[in-house]
Structure formats: C-alpha cells, structure tokens
Design an enzyme around this catalytic site. Structure first.
Site, short mmCIF file in Angstrom:
data_model
loop_
_atom_site.label_atom_id
_atom_site.label_comp_id
_atom_site.label_asym_id
_atom_site.label_seq_id
_atom_site.Cartn_x
_atom_site.Cartn_y
_atom_site.Cartn_z
CB SER A 12 -0.97 -0.02 1.18
OG SER A 12 -1.95 0.98 1.07
CG ASP A 33 -5.84 -1.31 -4.89
OD1 ASP A 33 -4.81 -1.92 -4.64
OD2 ASP A 33 -6.38 -0.51 -4.09
CG HIS A 46 -5.22 -2.22 -0.69
ND1 HIS A 46 -4.67 -1.56 -1.76
CD2 HIS A 46 -4.71 -1.63 0.41
CE1 HIS A 46 -3.88 -0.59 -1.33
NE2 HIS A 46 -3.87 -0.63 -0.01
#
Length: 426
Positions: free
Chosen positions: A189, A285, A352
């Site tokens: 991330s 995502d 994600h």
C-alpha cells in the site's frame, strides 16, 4: 496483538474437531495449526540514535523496525519491507495519527507477526524464508518522503519520513546488510508506493555488486477522477507532498519534468526507475475503488456503499464504472512498465495488498495468474529464472480470487477494523 483475518474460521474448524476427538489432543492440534499458519512473532527494534538526527515519527518518537535474521543460504540476503497505512494530508489528519501506531513508535505492537513474504517456513515462503527479513514500521504519514526542519510547538508534529528511511537503512547496514549479496525492497500500500519512490536510492545505498530489486504490492495508485468528475486523489496527494516537504525526496527524473505532486503517482515515475521493479496489484484494487474512485465525500447518499464492500453487489452501471477504472489502470501501467526488467502481476481480485497475507501469498487455494501463485512469480523473477509480465482477464473471470475483500481485515485488530471502516476520506 496481531491476528490473522481467518483466525475465527480456523477456530470454528478446531471446535468441530474438538467434538470428535479427545480434549487434550484436539487442543494440541488446534494450537499447532494456528501457530503453523501464523508464522513467528518478531520483536521490535527502536533506532534510538536516529532521534539526534531528527529522524523521528510524527510525535517525535524514534523510528522502529522488526528483524528476523537470516540463516543457511539466506544469511547474506535481505528483504526490507515497508509497512503501509495511508497518508495524512493536513494538520488535522496528522494529529489524528500522532498518538496511534501510524504516528508513534510508542504505540506499536511488540512483537509483530511475520506472515506471507515475511514467513520463516519454506513451505509457505519458498524463496525468502531464510533471508534476513525486515519490516520497517510506518509512522510518518507520507510514504517515507517528508523532511521539514521546522516543528510547530503547538502541534509538535514532525514530518521526517525521508530521514527515517535513511536512518533505518544505515542501522541495517551496520547489522550486516553491508555484506548483502541479494536485496529486495518491498512494501504494501503506502509502503508499496515507498518501495517505488525509494527503489533507486535503496540500490545506491547498498554495496556495488549486490543484486538489488524492488517489489511494490498494491502501491500503484493512479491519477484518475472520482465518480463526480473531480480530481480527488490528485488534490489529496498534492496536499500530502506540500505539507510534508516531500518534493526534494521524490525521484529527480520525475520532479525535473513535472509538478512534484504528480511524482507521488507511480505512473509518472516507474518508467524512469533503473533498478528492476516488480508491480503486484489488483486491477480492481479495493482501496482505490473505495477511496479514489468512489470516496464517501462524493457519495453522501451511500449509493456506492454496498458495491464498495462487495463487488458482487455492484449495479450494472457501477460495474461498468469499475471496469472503466480497470481500463484506465492498465493504460497507465502499459506506458510505464514496458521493460524486460520489470515484472507485472495484475490479477482480477478485489483485494488490497497480497504479499503479507499467507492466504494470498502462498498456500493451497491462493490466487493464481497463468497457473502461477504470487510467491512463485516473484521468486522466479528475482532469481532471473522466469520473467513474469501477466495481466488477468476482467472480473469475474478468475475463480482463484478470494470471495471477499480482505482489505479491511488486513493486519487489523477489532478496534482498528471499526476505525478503518470510518476512515474513508471526508
């Protein structure tokens, strides 16, 4: 204490076993099964001498990392992994992080569970299990790029992410990384974005002759307008870069051509990166769908709420919008990853981050693309055994994808889950 997302499921399965077996034997099996999947817990290291250099978290506390030392053939190989956790774009949002683990090393969990790419067991992490594995904790709010000397006494906020990066790497070099034969810089991330932005500088800090590559997991955030037509994410990143003084620490190959705020987007940076880079991302995502494409601020009536929680519930119009997002994502990717040194693994899952979760990294039933699990693709790419550049077909074509979004369950305890569900941009 960190708990894996499907801990409850395995606990229920254990209870079913319990009803059929002797109590003590069942309990032993349950404990061993949970421990086996969880991997090990690794203690925290505080870089206390970094404070004198001004390399500190938002609250002024020292930076920190977790290190599990390598062994056997991996003793001179290093995996350095950036923790993720979003960003803060103004004084208010940074103050909100200041007294949490995302702004203070005083609030960080010790020890921390290592799983997925951090796992120390060969059967769950075949290529990196015996490397020196490091997780750099994230407490600056700008993907380790900020550096503002002044500190407002009224807030006592420190924007020093770039200094944290350097201080931690210097500490690791002194602990043996100066002898590294192999090194992989990775992140999830906001940490995945950091692994892109710091890729070439990481290579420059390591000895000549070290085989160095970078891996970005769910860090390829694209510059796209939201469903209202507003440049939500571009405005947000501009505020982050401005507040943290990030411009001088972003790749010069980008800032010499474009507004520095744009250089927070990988699509404007990746093509110029010289170090081999692997981009692992979901075409859908889940974080970007929730916060870039359809943030709560432009959906006051909650029309997108159900769709964002479960892509299977999207209306035909919403699904078309999501498919259009995938198209834009792939278009930016094509333009920036057209090099044989770059690896690409773009699946069609609604997730994600996939390297830190054992369920998505390497297990029976983990996602596959071209009949290849993520761990296998990345390992082969690192060792130059097989270049991997594959993009999945559109949703819902991949039956190996998890049936639910793992994002809100990723590395969160119960309180954090509730807080995260309220943490979409206003």
């Amino acid at each position: 204490m960190h708990v894996r997302w499907n801990y409850e499921t395995r606990a229920i399965n254990c209870m079913m076993i319990y009803s059929r077996m002797s109590q003590w034997m069942n309990l032993l099996i349950c404990v061993l099964l949970l421990k086996k999947i969880e991997g090990l817990y690794v203690g925290i290291t505080y870089v206390r001498n970094a404070v004198a250099k001004g390399a500190v978290c938002l609250d002024g506390s020292p930076p920190a990392y977790h290190l599990d030392k390598g062994f056997g053939t991996g003793i001179n190989s290093w995996l350095v992994h950036f923790e993720g956790g979003g960003w803060c774009n103004n004084i208010t949002t940074c103050l909100a992080r200041k007294n949490t683990r995302l702004g203070s090393s005083k609030q960080m969990a010790t020890p921390l569970a290592f799983s997925g790419i951090m796992n120390n067991m060969r059967q769950y992490n075949p290529d990196f299990y015996n490397w020196n594995r490091v997780k750099i904790r994230y407490c600056d709010g700008a993907s380790f790029t900020g550096d503002v000397e002044a500190v407002n006494p009224a807030t006592n906020l420190h924007f020093r992410g770039a200094r944290i990066f350097l201080a931690v790497i210097e500490d690791l070099l002194a602990k043996g990384m100066k002898n590294a034969e192999n090194a992989l810089l990775s992140g999830c991330s906001a940490g995945g974005l950091a692994s892109i932005l710091h890729c070439d500088s990481f290579r420059a800090l390591l000895p000549m002759g070290t085989k160095v590559k970078c891996l970005s997991d769910a860090g390829y955030f694209i510059n796209v307008k939201d469903v209202s037509g507003a440049p939500h994410i571009q405005t947000y990143f501009n505020q982050v870069v401005s507040l943290h003084g990030s411009a001088k620490n972003l790749p010069l190959s980008c800032t010499s051509r474009l507004n520095p705020a744009l250089c927070f987007f990988p699509q404007y940076v990746v093509q110029q990166i010289k170090t081999p880079l692997f981009v692992l991302n979901a075409a859908y995502d889940s974080w970007q769908i929730k916060n870039t494409l359809a943030p709560s601020a432009v959906d006051p009536s909650g029309t997108w709420k159900a769709c964002k929680l479960d892509i299977n519930t999207c209306s035909p119009i919403q699904l078309k919008t999501v498919q259009d997002f995938r198209t834009k994502f792939l278009n930016t990717l094509y333009r920036s990853t057209n090099s044989s040194s770059k690896g690409v693994y773009i699946d069609s899952c609604y997730v994600h981050c996939q390297t830190e979760l054992q369920e998505t990294w390497f297990m029976t039933g983990s996602p596959e693309l071209g009949k290849t699990k993520i761990a296998k693709a990345i390992g082969d790419w690192f060792y130059d055994e097989n270049p991997f550049q594959k993009i999945d077909c559109p949703y819902p074509c991949n039956p190996t994808c998890p049936r639910s979004d793992l994002d809100k369950q990723h590395h969160l305890d119960g309180k954090e889950k509730k807080r995260k569900e309220k943490d979409e941009w206003k």
